[in-house]
Design a protein around this motif. Structure first.
Motif, PDB file in Angstrom:
ATOM      1  N   GLY A   1       0.812  -1.210   0.000  1.00 58.39           N
ATOM      2  CA  GLY A   1       0.000   0.000   0.000  1.00 58.39           C
ATOM      3  C   GLY A   1       0.850   1.267   0.000  1.00 58.39           C
ATOM      4  O   GLY A   1       1.898   1.309   0.639  1.00 58.39           O
ATOM      5  N   ALA A   2       0.391   2.260  -0.746  1.00 61.20           N
ATOM      6  CA  ALA A   2       1.172   3.489  -0.899  1.00 61.20           C
ATOM      7  C   ALA A   2       0.319   4.729  -0.654  1.00 61.20           C
ATOM      8  O   ALA A   2       0.208   5.611  -1.502  1.00 61.20           O
ATOM      9  N   GLY A   3      -0.293   4.770   0.514  1.00 63.02           N
ATOM     10  CA  GLY A   3      -0.925   5.997   0.990  1.00 63.02           C
ATOM     11  C   GLY A   3       0.036   6.639   1.981  1.00 63.02           C
ATOM     12  O   GLY A   3       1.213   6.252   2.058  1.00 63.02           O
ATOM     13  N   PRO A   4      -0.445   7.593   2.779  1.00 60.60           N
ATOM     14  CA  PRO A   4       0.442   8.247   3.755  1.00 60.60           C
ATOM     15  C   PRO A   4       1.099   7.266   4.722  1.00 60.60           C
ATOM     16  O   PRO A   4       2.270   7.436   5.079  1.00 60.60           O
ATOM     17  N   SER A   5       0.365   6.209   5.124  1.00 62.04           N
ATOM     18  CA  SER A   5       0.952   5.245   6.069  1.00 62.04           C
ATOM     19  C   SER A   5       2.045   4.429   5.401  1.00 62.04           C
ATOM     20  O   SER A   5       3.130   4.240   5.976  1.00 62.04           O
TER      21      SER A   5
ATOM     22  N   LEU B   1      -5.937  10.212  -0.761  1.00 62.52           N
ATOM     23  CA  LEU B   1      -5.640  11.635  -0.959  1.00 62.52           C
ATOM     24  C   LEU B   1      -5.536  12.009  -2.431  1.00 62.52           C
ATOM     25  O   LEU B   1      -5.626  13.178  -2.785  1.00 62.52           O
ATOM     26  N   VAL B   2      -5.341  11.009  -3.281  1.00 58.63           N
ATOM     27  CA  VAL B   2      -5.319  11.258  -4.721  1.00 58.63           C
ATOM     28  C   VAL B   2      -6.698  11.764  -5.175  1.00 58.63           C
ATOM     29  O   VAL B   2      -6.828  12.469  -6.163  1.00 58.63           O
TER      30      VAL B   2
ATOM     31  N   ILE C   1      -2.294  22.323   0.335  1.00 54.11           N
ATOM     32  CA  ILE C   1      -1.676  21.600  -0.781  1.00 54.11           C
ATOM     33  C   ILE C   1      -2.742  20.673  -1.371  1.00 54.11           C
ATOM     34  O   ILE C   1      -3.593  20.151  -0.637  1.00 54.11           O
ATOM     35  N   MET C   2      -2.718  20.481  -2.682  1.00 51.63           N
ATOM     36  CA  MET C   2      -3.675  19.562  -3.302  1.00 51.63           C
ATOM     37  C   MET C   2      -3.290  18.127  -2.924  1.00 51.63           C
ATOM     38  O   MET C   2      -2.088  17.788  -2.906  1.00 51.63           O
TER      39      MET C   2
ATOM     40  N   ALA D   1      -4.962  11.868   7.071  1.00 49.79           N
ATOM     41  CA  ALA D   1      -3.665  11.609   6.426  1.00 49.79           C
ATOM     42  C   ALA D   1      -2.550  11.648   7.465  1.00 49.79           C
ATOM     43  O   ALA D   1      -1.650  10.804   7.463  1.00 49.79           O
ATOM     44  N   VAL D   2      -2.655  12.606   8.378  1.00 45.45           N
ATOM     45  CA  VAL D   2      -1.577  12.767   9.351  1.00 45.45           C
ATOM     46  C   VAL D   2      -1.565  11.613  10.371  1.00 45.45           C
ATOM     47  O   VAL D   2      -0.486  11.168  10.781  1.00 45.45           O
ATOM     48  N   THR D   3      -2.724  11.103  10.723  1.00 50.16           N
ATOM     49  CA  THR D   3      -2.729   9.959  11.650  1.00 50.16           C
ATOM     50  C   THR D   3      -2.271   8.696  10.916  1.00 50.16           C
ATOM     51  O   THR D   3      -1.557   7.867  11.483  1.00 50.16           O
ATOM     52  N   ALA D   4      -2.663   8.564   9.652  1.00 54.59           N
ATOM     53  CA  ALA D   4      -2.199   7.411   8.862  1.00 54.59           C
ATOM     54  C   ALA D   4      -0.671   7.442   8.773  1.00 54.59           C
ATOM     55  O   ALA D   4      -0.003   6.425   8.957  1.00 54.59           O
ATOM     56  N   ALA D   5      -0.132   8.627   8.502  1.00 54.09           N
ATOM     57  CA  ALA D   5       1.332   8.769   8.434  1.00 54.09           C
ATOM     58  C   ALA D   5       1.940   8.401   9.788  1.00 54.09           C
ATOM     59  O   ALA D   5       2.952   7.695   9.853  1.00 54.09           O
TER      60      ALA D   5
END
Ligand code: NAP
Length: 330
Positions: free
Chosen positions: A34-38, A65-66, A81-82, A308-312
Protein backbone atom coordinates in the motif's frame (compact mmCIF):
# COMPACT_ATOMS: atom_id res chain seq x y z
CA UNK A 1 -2.24 -31.10 -40.77
CA UNK A 2 -1.46 -33.39 -37.84
CA UNK A 3 0.06 -36.84 -38.67
CA UNK A 4 -1.84 -40.06 -37.83
CA UNK A 5 0.84 -41.04 -35.26
CA UNK A 6 0.22 -37.77 -33.61
CA UNK A 7 1.32 -38.80 -30.10
CA UNK A 8 4.97 -37.91 -30.77
CA UNK A 9 3.97 -34.71 -32.48
CA UNK A 10 1.91 -33.60 -29.52
CA UNK A 11 4.80 -34.35 -27.18
CA UNK A 12 7.15 -32.36 -29.39
CA UNK A 13 4.63 -29.53 -29.48
CA UNK A 14 4.48 -29.54 -25.71
CA UNK A 15 8.25 -29.43 -25.37
CA UNK A 16 8.46 -26.61 -27.89
CA UNK A 17 5.62 -24.68 -26.29
CA UNK A 18 6.74 -21.52 -24.52
CA UNK A 19 7.12 -22.19 -20.80
CA UNK A 20 5.14 -20.04 -18.41
CA UNK A 21 7.91 -18.12 -16.66
CA UNK A 22 8.33 -18.91 -13.00
CA UNK A 23 7.74 -15.97 -10.68
CA UNK A 24 11.02 -14.17 -10.08
CA UNK A 25 11.87 -14.26 -6.36
CA UNK A 26 12.89 -10.99 -4.83
CA UNK A 27 13.88 -10.77 -1.19
CA UNK A 28 13.47 -7.74 1.04
CA UNK A 29 13.78 -7.09 4.75
CA UNK A 30 10.44 -5.31 4.81
CA UNK A 31 7.56 -5.43 2.33
CA UNK A 32 4.95 -2.70 2.68
CA UNK A 33 1.65 -3.30 0.91
CA UNK A 34 0.00 0.00 0.00
CA UNK A 35 1.17 3.49 -0.90
CA UNK A 36 -0.92 6.00 0.99
CA UNK A 37 0.44 8.25 3.76
CA UNK A 38 0.95 5.24 6.07
CA UNK A 39 2.77 3.13 3.48
CA UNK A 40 5.07 5.94 2.35
CA UNK A 41 5.88 7.00 5.91
CA UNK A 42 6.64 3.39 6.87
CA UNK A 43 8.90 3.21 3.79
CA UNK A 44 10.79 6.37 4.80
CA UNK A 45 11.37 5.09 8.34
CA UNK A 46 12.30 1.52 7.36
CA UNK A 47 14.74 2.66 4.67
CA UNK A 48 16.33 5.24 6.98
CA UNK A 49 16.78 2.48 9.58
CA UNK A 50 18.82 0.59 6.99
CA UNK A 51 16.30 -2.03 5.92
CA UNK A 52 15.98 -3.12 2.34
CA UNK A 53 12.38 -2.04 1.84
CA UNK A 54 9.81 -2.61 -0.88
CA UNK A 55 6.50 -0.81 -1.28
CA UNK A 56 3.96 -2.55 -3.48
CA UNK A 57 1.85 0.43 -4.37
CA UNK A 58 -1.10 -1.18 -6.15
CA UNK A 59 -2.25 0.08 -9.52
CA UNK A 60 -3.45 3.46 -8.23
CA UNK A 61 -0.67 4.68 -5.92
CA UNK A 62 -1.30 7.48 -3.47
CA UNK A 63 -4.34 6.23 -1.62
CA UNK A 64 -7.41 8.28 -0.88
CA UNK A 65 -5.64 11.63 -0.96
CA UNK A 66 -5.32 11.26 -4.72
CA UNK A 67 -9.09 11.85 -4.76
CA UNK A 68 -8.97 14.87 -2.50
CA UNK A 69 -8.79 18.53 -3.36
CA UNK A 70 -7.16 20.93 -0.94
CA UNK A 71 -5.57 19.53 2.20
CA UNK A 72 -5.35 22.25 4.82
CA UNK A 73 -4.65 20.10 7.85
CA UNK A 74 -1.44 18.30 6.94
CA UNK A 75 1.36 20.05 8.86
CA UNK A 76 4.20 21.58 6.92
CA UNK A 77 2.20 23.46 4.32
CA UNK A 78 1.37 27.01 5.31
CA UNK A 79 -1.00 27.22 2.38
CA UNK A 80 -3.19 24.25 1.47
CA UNK A 81 -1.68 21.60 -0.78
CA UNK A 82 -3.68 19.56 -3.30
CA UNK A 83 -4.03 15.91 -2.24
CA UNK A 84 -2.41 14.43 -5.39
CA UNK A 85 0.53 16.87 -5.07
CA UNK A 86 1.05 15.86 -1.45
CA UNK A 87 1.20 12.21 -2.47
CA UNK A 88 3.72 12.92 -5.25
CA UNK A 89 5.92 14.70 -2.69
CA UNK A 90 5.63 11.76 -0.28
CA UNK A 91 6.53 9.29 -3.00
CA UNK A 92 9.59 11.30 -4.08
CA UNK A 93 10.76 11.59 -0.48
CA UNK A 94 10.29 7.84 0.06
CA UNK A 95 12.23 6.99 -3.11
CA UNK A 96 15.01 9.38 -2.11
CA UNK A 97 15.36 7.45 1.16
CA UNK A 98 16.06 4.32 -0.88
CA UNK A 99 12.73 2.48 -0.77
CA UNK A 100 11.97 0.38 -3.86
CA UNK A 101 8.47 1.23 -5.09
CA UNK A 102 6.75 -1.16 -7.49
CA UNK A 103 3.46 -0.03 -9.05
CA UNK A 104 1.90 -3.45 -9.05
CA UNK A 105 -0.98 -5.05 -7.25
CA UNK A 106 -0.62 -7.64 -4.53
CA UNK A 107 -2.85 -10.58 -5.50
CA UNK A 108 -2.07 -13.00 -2.68
CA UNK A 109 -0.08 -13.36 0.53
CA UNK A 110 1.20 -16.31 2.50
CA UNK A 111 1.93 -15.41 6.09
CA UNK A 112 2.21 -19.01 7.34
CA UNK A 113 6.01 -19.03 7.43
CA UNK A 114 8.71 -16.41 7.75
CA UNK A 115 9.98 -15.08 5.36
CA UNK A 116 6.47 -14.15 4.31
CA UNK A 117 5.41 -14.40 0.68
CA UNK A 118 3.75 -11.50 -1.10
CA UNK A 119 2.60 -12.20 -4.64
CA UNK A 120 1.74 -10.04 -7.64
CA UNK A 121 0.52 -11.61 -10.89
CA UNK A 122 4.12 -11.86 -12.14
CA UNK A 123 6.41 -11.80 -9.11
CA UNK A 124 6.87 -13.42 -5.74
CA UNK A 125 8.38 -11.18 -3.11
CA UNK A 126 9.69 -12.26 0.27
CA UNK A 127 9.79 -10.14 3.38
CA UNK A 128 11.13 -10.82 6.87
CA UNK A 129 8.50 -8.35 8.04
CA UNK A 130 5.35 -7.04 6.37
CA UNK A 131 3.40 -3.84 6.93
CA UNK A 132 -0.18 -3.88 5.68
CA UNK A 133 -1.09 -0.34 4.66
CA UNK A 134 -3.79 -1.03 2.09
CA UNK A 135 -6.22 1.62 3.34
CA UNK A 136 -9.92 1.65 2.55
CA UNK A 137 -12.26 1.97 -0.46
CA UNK A 138 -15.43 4.03 -0.98
CA UNK A 139 -18.61 2.44 0.31
CA UNK A 140 -21.47 1.86 -2.17
CA UNK A 141 -25.18 2.60 -1.73
CA UNK A 142 -26.10 -0.87 -2.99
CA UNK A 143 -28.64 0.28 -5.59
CA UNK A 144 -28.98 -1.44 -8.94
CA UNK A 145 -28.84 1.87 -10.79
CA UNK A 146 -25.59 2.67 -9.05
CA UNK A 147 -23.84 -0.01 -11.08
CA UNK A 148 -25.81 0.67 -14.27
CA UNK A 149 -24.86 4.33 -14.23
CA UNK A 150 -21.35 4.07 -12.79
CA UNK A 151 -19.27 6.35 -14.98
CA UNK A 152 -22.51 7.55 -16.61
CA UNK A 153 -23.51 9.95 -13.89
CA UNK A 154 -22.66 8.04 -10.72
CA UNK A 155 -19.27 8.83 -9.24
CA UNK A 156 -17.27 8.27 -6.06
CA UNK A 157 -14.74 11.00 -6.67
CA UNK A 158 -15.68 14.65 -7.11
CA UNK A 159 -12.07 15.67 -7.67
CA UNK A 160 -11.68 13.21 -10.52
CA UNK A 161 -15.05 13.68 -12.19
CA UNK A 162 -16.34 17.11 -11.09
CA UNK A 163 -15.26 18.96 -14.26
CA UNK A 164 -17.39 16.57 -16.36
CA UNK A 165 -20.50 17.82 -14.59
CA UNK A 166 -20.59 21.49 -15.57
CA UNK A 167 -23.88 23.38 -15.45
CA UNK A 168 -25.86 20.47 -14.04
CA UNK A 169 -27.87 19.82 -10.90
CA UNK A 170 -26.18 17.13 -8.83
CA UNK A 171 -26.76 14.98 -5.78
CA UNK A 172 -24.19 14.25 -3.10
CA UNK A 173 -25.06 11.49 -0.62
CA UNK A 174 -23.61 11.47 2.90
CA UNK A 175 -23.17 13.68 5.93
CA UNK A 176 -19.48 13.35 6.79
CA UNK A 177 -16.47 15.48 5.91
CA UNK A 178 -16.15 13.78 2.51
CA UNK A 179 -19.73 14.56 1.49
CA UNK A 180 -19.44 18.19 2.58
CA UNK A 181 -16.04 18.60 0.96
CA UNK A 182 -17.28 17.05 -2.29
CA UNK A 183 -20.49 19.09 -2.32
CA UNK A 184 -18.53 22.31 -1.73
CA UNK A 185 -16.03 21.42 -4.44
CA UNK A 186 -18.78 20.52 -6.92
CA UNK A 187 -20.41 23.94 -6.57
CA UNK A 188 -17.56 25.15 -8.80
CA UNK A 189 -19.20 23.28 -11.67
CA UNK A 190 -22.81 22.52 -10.76
CA UNK A 191 -25.78 24.85 -10.83
CA UNK A 192 -27.14 23.28 -7.64
CA UNK A 193 -26.23 20.49 -5.22
CA UNK A 194 -28.82 18.44 -3.36
CA UNK A 195 -27.09 17.02 -0.32
CA UNK A 196 -29.02 13.90 0.71
CA UNK A 197 -28.37 12.78 4.27
CA UNK A 198 -30.10 10.05 6.24
CA UNK A 199 -30.13 11.94 9.54
CA UNK A 200 -31.10 15.48 10.55
CA UNK A 201 -27.58 16.54 11.49
CA UNK A 202 -24.22 16.26 9.82
CA UNK A 203 -21.30 14.22 11.02
CA UNK A 204 -18.85 16.59 9.31
CA UNK A 205 -16.62 18.92 11.33
CA UNK A 206 -18.21 22.22 12.38
CA UNK A 207 -15.94 24.37 10.24
CA UNK A 208 -16.81 22.41 7.10
CA UNK A 209 -20.52 22.37 7.95
CA UNK A 210 -20.58 26.12 8.34
CA UNK A 211 -18.83 26.58 5.00
CA UNK A 212 -21.46 24.39 3.34
CA UNK A 213 -24.41 26.11 5.07
CA UNK A 214 -23.13 29.45 3.77
CA UNK A 215 -22.95 28.11 0.21
CA UNK A 216 -26.17 29.08 -1.55
CA UNK A 217 -25.76 26.37 -4.17
CA UNK A 218 -26.08 23.57 -1.60
CA UNK A 219 -29.58 22.47 -0.59
CA UNK A 220 -29.92 19.95 2.25
CA UNK A 221 -32.39 17.08 2.09
CA UNK A 222 -32.47 15.81 5.67
CA UNK A 223 -33.60 12.36 6.83
CA UNK A 224 -33.65 11.22 3.23
CA UNK A 225 -32.19 8.46 1.11
CA UNK A 226 -31.74 7.74 -2.58
CA UNK A 227 -33.83 4.70 -3.48
CA UNK A 228 -33.52 4.62 -7.28
CA UNK A 229 -31.40 6.02 -10.08
CA UNK A 230 -32.98 6.34 -13.52
CA UNK A 231 -31.87 7.32 -16.99
CA UNK A 232 -31.20 6.21 -20.50
CA UNK A 233 -27.61 6.38 -21.76
CA UNK A 234 -26.74 8.49 -18.72
CA UNK A 235 -28.45 9.00 -15.39
CA UNK A 236 -31.18 11.62 -15.53
CA UNK A 237 -33.18 11.22 -12.35
CA UNK A 238 -32.90 10.05 -8.78
CA UNK A 239 -35.76 9.05 -6.53
CA UNK A 240 -35.42 10.35 -2.99
CA UNK A 241 -37.44 8.99 -0.08
CA UNK A 242 -38.02 10.87 3.12
CA UNK A 243 -37.31 8.31 5.83
CA UNK A 244 -39.78 9.84 8.30
CA UNK A 245 -42.75 10.49 5.98
CA UNK A 246 -42.02 7.93 3.22
CA UNK A 247 -42.72 10.70 0.72
CA UNK A 248 -40.92 10.14 -2.57
CA UNK A 249 -39.50 12.93 -4.73
CA UNK A 250 -38.03 12.59 -8.20
CA UNK A 251 -35.12 14.93 -8.87
CA UNK A 252 -33.89 15.71 -12.39
CA UNK A 253 -30.14 15.59 -11.94
CA UNK A 254 -27.17 14.96 -14.17
CA UNK A 255 -25.01 13.25 -11.58
CA UNK A 256 -24.85 11.56 -8.19
CA UNK A 257 -21.77 11.50 -6.00
CA UNK A 258 -21.64 8.85 -3.31
CA UNK A 259 -19.64 9.96 -0.26
CA UNK A 260 -20.77 7.62 2.52
CA UNK A 261 -17.50 6.41 3.92
CA UNK A 262 -15.13 3.62 3.17
CA UNK A 263 -14.48 -0.08 3.58
CA UNK A 264 -11.09 -1.36 4.67
CA UNK A 265 -9.12 -3.05 1.92
CA UNK A 266 -8.44 -6.34 3.67
CA UNK A 267 -9.99 -9.08 1.49
CA UNK A 268 -6.52 -10.43 0.66
CA UNK A 269 -5.73 -11.11 4.30
CA UNK A 270 -8.93 -12.92 5.23
CA UNK A 271 -8.31 -16.14 7.16
CA UNK A 272 -4.72 -15.10 7.88
CA UNK A 273 -5.07 -11.83 9.78
CA UNK A 274 -7.61 -11.23 12.55
CA UNK A 275 -10.25 -8.65 11.60
CA UNK A 276 -13.42 -7.27 13.12
CA UNK A 277 -16.85 -7.85 11.56
CA UNK A 278 -16.40 -4.85 9.24
CA UNK A 279 -13.05 -6.09 7.99
CA UNK A 280 -10.83 -3.68 9.93
CA UNK A 281 -7.59 -5.34 11.04
CA UNK A 282 -7.41 -5.90 14.78
CA UNK A 283 -4.15 -4.78 16.33
CA UNK A 284 -2.95 -7.01 19.16
CA UNK A 285 -0.32 -4.76 20.62
CA UNK A 286 0.88 -1.44 19.21
CA UNK A 287 0.88 -2.06 15.42
CA UNK A 288 1.31 -5.86 15.66
CA UNK A 289 -1.34 -8.07 14.07
CA UNK A 290 -2.04 -11.60 15.27
CA UNK A 291 0.89 -12.85 13.19
CA UNK A 292 4.34 -12.09 14.57
CA UNK A 293 6.20 -10.05 11.99
CA UNK A 294 3.09 -8.74 10.23
CA UNK A 295 2.08 -5.20 11.14
CA UNK A 296 -0.74 -2.89 10.06
CA UNK A 297 -0.87 0.87 9.65
CA UNK A 298 -3.47 3.47 8.70
CA UNK A 299 -7.12 3.28 7.61
CA UNK A 300 -6.85 -0.49 7.27
CA UNK A 301 -7.20 -0.73 11.06
CA UNK A 302 -8.15 2.80 12.11
CA UNK A 303 -11.84 3.57 12.06
CA UNK A 304 -11.59 6.49 14.48
CA UNK A 305 -9.21 9.10 13.12
CA UNK A 306 -8.75 8.32 9.42
CA UNK A 307 -6.69 11.40 8.69
CA UNK A 308 -3.66 11.61 6.43
CA UNK A 309 -1.58 12.77 9.35
CA UNK A 310 -2.73 9.96 11.65
CA UNK A 311 -2.20 7.41 8.86
CA UNK A 312 1.33 8.77 8.43
CA UNK A 313 1.78 8.53 12.21
CA UNK A 314 0.69 4.89 12.18
CA UNK A 315 3.13 4.22 9.34
CA UNK A 316 5.93 5.62 11.48
CA UNK A 317 4.82 3.52 14.47
CA UNK A 318 4.67 0.33 12.38
CA UNK A 319 8.18 0.97 11.03
CA UNK A 320 9.56 1.47 14.55
CA UNK A 321 7.82 -1.74 15.66
CA UNK A 322 9.30 -3.54 12.64
CA UNK A 323 12.77 -2.28 13.60
CA UNK A 324 12.38 -3.62 17.15
CA UNK A 325 11.05 -6.94 15.85
CA UNK A 326 13.85 -7.45 13.31
CA UNK A 327 16.53 -6.33 15.76
CA UNK A 328 15.31 -8.77 18.41
CA UNK A 329 15.12 -11.56 15.81
CA UNK A 330 18.65 -11.14 14.47
P1 NAP B 1 -17.73 9.16 7.53
O1 NAP B 1 -17.18 10.20 8.44
O2 NAP B 1 -17.80 7.76 7.98
O3 NAP B 1 -19.17 9.62 7.07
C1 NAP B 1 -19.98 8.80 6.27
C2 NAP B 1 -21.32 9.49 6.09
O4 NAP B 1 -22.11 8.71 5.20
C3 NAP B 1 -22.06 9.62 7.39
O5 NAP B 1 -22.72 10.85 7.44
C4 NAP B 1 -23.07 8.45 7.33
O6 NAP B 1 -24.28 8.74 7.95
C5 NAP B 1 -23.31 8.32 5.84
N1 NAP B 1 -23.60 6.93 5.44
C6 NAP B 1 -22.91 5.81 5.75
N2 NAP B 1 -23.46 4.74 5.16
C7 NAP B 1 -24.54 5.17 4.49
C8 NAP B 1 -25.52 4.56 3.67
N3 NAP B 1 -25.49 3.24 3.41
N4 NAP B 1 -26.47 5.32 3.13
C9 NAP B 1 -26.50 6.66 3.36
N5 NAP B 1 -25.60 7.31 4.11
C10 NAP B 1 -24.62 6.58 4.66
O7 NAP B 1 -16.88 9.09 6.17
P2 NAP B 1 -16.15 10.28 5.38
O8 NAP B 1 -16.99 11.46 5.26
O9 NAP B 1 -15.69 9.60 4.14
O10 NAP B 1 -14.89 10.65 6.28
C11 NAP B 1 -13.97 9.63 6.67
C12 NAP B 1 -12.85 10.24 7.53
O11 NAP B 1 -12.03 11.11 6.73
C13 NAP B 1 -13.40 11.10 8.66
O12 NAP B 1 -12.62 10.93 9.80
C14 NAP B 1 -13.26 12.50 8.14
O13 NAP B 1 -13.12 13.44 9.17
C15 NAP B 1 -12.00 12.42 7.27
N6 NAP B 1 -12.03 13.40 6.17
C16 NAP B 1 -11.43 14.62 6.39
C17 NAP B 1 -11.42 15.57 5.38
C18 NAP B 1 -10.76 16.89 5.62
O14 NAP B 1 -10.43 17.19 6.77
N7 NAP B 1 -10.48 17.69 4.61
C19 NAP B 1 -12.06 15.31 4.17
C20 NAP B 1 -12.68 14.07 3.99
C21 NAP B 1 -12.66 13.13 5.01
P3 NAP B 1 -24.40 8.91 9.55
O15 NAP B 1 -23.80 10.25 9.85
O16 NAP B 1 -25.84 8.82 9.78
O17 NAP B 1 -23.62 7.77 10.13
Amino acid sequence: MMAADSGATILEDKEDAPKIPERKKTKFDVVIIGAGPSGYTAGIYCSRAGYDTLILSGILPGGQLVNTTEVENYPGFEKAIMGPDLMIEMRRQTERMGTTIVDDECVDVDFRNNPFKILTSSEEYEGRAVIIATGANPRKLGLEGEQTFAGKGVSYCATCDGPFFRNLELIVVGGGDSAIEEATFLTKFATKIHLVHRRNELRASKVMQERAFRNEKIKFLWESEVIDIKGDQKMQQAVIRNIKTNEETVLDVGGLFVAIGHEPNTRLFKNQIDMDNEGYIILKNKTHTNIEGVFAAGDVHDRSYRQAVTAAGFGCMAAIDVDKYLTEKS
